[in-house]
Write an enzyme that holds these catalytic residues in place. Structure first.
Site, mmCIF file in Angstrom:
data_model
loop_
_atom_site.group_PDB
_atom_site.id
_atom_site.type_symbol
_atom_site.label_atom_id
_atom_site.label_comp_id
_atom_site.label_asym_id
_atom_site.label_seq_id
_atom_site.Cartn_x
_atom_site.Cartn_y
_atom_site.Cartn_z
ATOM 1 N N TYR A 112 90.119 17.419 -95.172
ATOM 2 C CA TYR A 112 89.059 18.427 -95.136
ATOM 3 C C TYR A 112 89.703 19.796 -94.946
ATOM 4 O O TYR A 112 90.738 19.923 -94.280
ATOM 5 C CB TYR A 112 88.090 18.180 -93.975
ATOM 6 C CG TYR A 112 87.120 17.050 -94.192
ATOM 7 C CD1 TYR A 112 85.857 17.297 -94.731
ATOM 8 C CD2 TYR A 112 87.445 15.738 -93.843
ATOM 9 C CE1 TYR A 112 84.952 16.254 -94.924
ATOM 10 C CE2 TYR A 112 86.555 14.694 -94.030
ATOM 11 C CZ TYR A 112 85.307 14.965 -94.568
ATOM 12 O OH TYR A 112 84.419 13.947 -94.765
ATOM 13 N N ARG A 167 83.818 19.889 -88.027
ATOM 14 C CA ARG A 167 83.091 21.111 -87.660
ATOM 15 C C ARG A 167 83.124 21.357 -86.151
ATOM 16 O O ARG A 167 83.190 22.504 -85.701
ATOM 17 C CB ARG A 167 81.655 21.040 -88.166
ATOM 18 C CG ARG A 167 81.564 21.147 -89.695
ATOM 19 C CD ARG A 167 80.194 20.791 -90.211
ATOM 20 N NE ARG A 167 79.160 21.666 -89.665
ATOM 21 C CZ ARG A 167 77.856 21.447 -89.828
ATOM 22 N NH1 ARG A 167 77.423 20.377 -90.494
ATOM 23 N NH2 ARG A 167 76.982 22.287 -89.316
ATOM 24 N N ARG A 212 79.385 10.890 -96.860
ATOM 25 C CA ARG A 212 78.327 11.883 -97.009
ATOM 26 C C ARG A 212 78.830 13.266 -96.625
ATOM 27 O O ARG A 212 79.736 13.405 -95.809
ATOM 28 C CB ARG A 212 77.140 11.527 -96.111
ATOM 29 C CG ARG A 212 76.608 10.122 -96.289
ATOM 30 C CD ARG A 212 75.599 9.801 -95.195
ATOM 31 N NE ARG A 212 75.185 8.401 -95.239
ATOM 32 C CZ ARG A 212 74.389 7.834 -94.328
ATOM 33 N NH1 ARG A 212 73.937 8.564 -93.312
ATOM 34 N NH2 ARG A 212 74.065 6.562 -94.440
ATOM 35 N N ASP A 221 77.030 17.084 -95.407
ATOM 36 C CA ASP A 221 75.779 17.663 -94.936
ATOM 37 C C ASP A 221 75.326 18.820 -95.817
ATOM 38 O O ASP A 221 76.046 19.270 -96.708
ATOM 39 C CB ASP A 221 75.939 18.167 -93.493
ATOM 40 C CG ASP A 221 76.021 17.026 -92.500
ATOM 41 O OD1 ASP A 221 75.564 15.915 -92.814
ATOM 42 O OD2 ASP A 221 76.563 17.256 -91.395
#
Length: 252
Positions: A111, A198, A51, A53
Site C-alpha cells: 500500500y 490508515r 476490499r 473503502d
C-alpha cells in the site's frame, strides 16, 4: 470454463468502495456490469484480492473471474476496457489455473499513502493526496516506522469493529520518502487488517507533527488497544499499490 486474473487501476473518488452495496456505485458493480455486457446479459461474478473503502484508490487491485468465452488475454483486456467507465482500467489479463483465488492466494501486498504539504493544497491532487499545512518531521516518522517492521499483533492499528480474530501480521518494509511536494509512505507485508494502513499513517502523522515520540509506537503495539493509536487518516490518500502471488498460478 476458463479462469482469468485481471490487474485493475481505479480512481476511488466517485466510488463508495470496492464491494457491491445496494444503491451505491462501486468498483465491483461496474466491472461486473462490463463482464455482463460481454457475456450477453449473463451475470459474471468477480472475486478481488481485498476490499477498498470509499475514495480509496488502486494501482494494482487483482480480481479473477470465470468464462466460457474463448478469447486471448489481449482481446479480453480490450473487451473489458471498452465497457468500463473512465475511472477504472484493466492493466493486464492473465490466464490462471482453475484453483487460483485472487484473495486467498495472495502472498503479499503493498500500500502507498500520499501526503501533500505546503501552505496551500494542490488543487490537481486534492482527491489523490491528503493536504497538511504544517511541516512534518520526516526523520522522526522514519524512526517510528521501524518499530512496525516484523511480525506483531496489530490490534492497536485495526478498526475496533473488525470481525477478524487473528490480528497478527508481518510488515516486511516501510518506506517514507519525499516525492516532489508530497510525502510517499509505502507499506509492504503479508496482509493488512481493516483500516490498518490508515491508522498507522494517522499515528505517524502525529509523530511527524511532534504530538508523539517515535518510540511510542512500540508501546502502542504492545497495548493491543485501538484507543492508544492515532486517528484514522483520510481514505483519499491511500492506494492499494500491488498484490503479490506465486508465479505457479500463471502457468497457462
Amino acid at each position: 470454463m476458463a479462469r482469468y486474473a485481471c490487474k485493475l487501476s481505479y480512481d476511488g473518488t466517485d466510488f463508495s468502495g470496492y464491494q457491491v452495496q445496494p444503491g451505491k456505485r462501486t468498483v465491483q458493480l461496474v466491472v461486473e456490469q462490463a463482464l455482463q455486457t460481454i457475456h450477453k446479459g449473463v451475470h459474471t461474478p468477480i472475486v478481488a484480492s481485498g476490499r477498498t473503502d470509499a475514495r480509496v484508490h488502486a494501482f494494482g487491485q487483482v480480481i479473477h473471474f470465470e468464462s466460457t468465452i474463448s478469447m486471448d488475454t489481449t482481446s479480453w483486456k480490450q473487451a473489458i476496457n471498452s465497457q468500463l467507465p473512465d475511472d477504472v482500467v484493466v492493466l493486464n489479463v492473465h490466464g490462471v489455473n482453475d484453483t487460483f483465488h485472487a484473495r486467498y492466494d495472495a502472498v503479499g501486498k503493498e500500500y502507498r499513502y500520499y501526503i501533500h504539504y505546503g501552505d496551500v493544497p494542490n488543487v490537481f491532487r486534492r482527491n489523490q493526496s491528503v493536504h497538511i499545512k504544517w511541516p512534518l518531521d520526516v526523520p522522526a516518522m522514519q524512526t517510528a516506522a521501524q518499530y512496525l517492521i516484523g511480525t506483531h499483533d496489530f490490534s492497536a492499528f485495526c478498526a475496533a469493529n473488525t470481525s477478524v480474530e487473528d490480528k497478527v501480521r508481518t510488515i516486511t518494509n516501510v518506506s517514507i520518502q519525499p516525492v516532489g511536494q508530497e510525502l510517499e509512505l509505502s507499506f509492504s507485508g503479508n496482509g493488512f487488517l481493516y483500516n490498518m494502513v490508515r491508522i498507522i499513517v494517522g499515528t505517524l502523522i502525529e509523530v511527524g507533527s511532534g504530538k508523539r515520540k517515535a518510540r511510542e509506537i512500540e508501546a502502542i503495539l504492545a497495548s493491543l488497544d485501538r484507543s492508544q493509536a492515532g486517528k484514522t487518516a483520510p481514505g483519499h490518500g491511500l492506494y492499494l499499490w500491488e498484490v503479490h502471488y506465486d508465479e505457479e498460478h500463471f502457468s497457462r
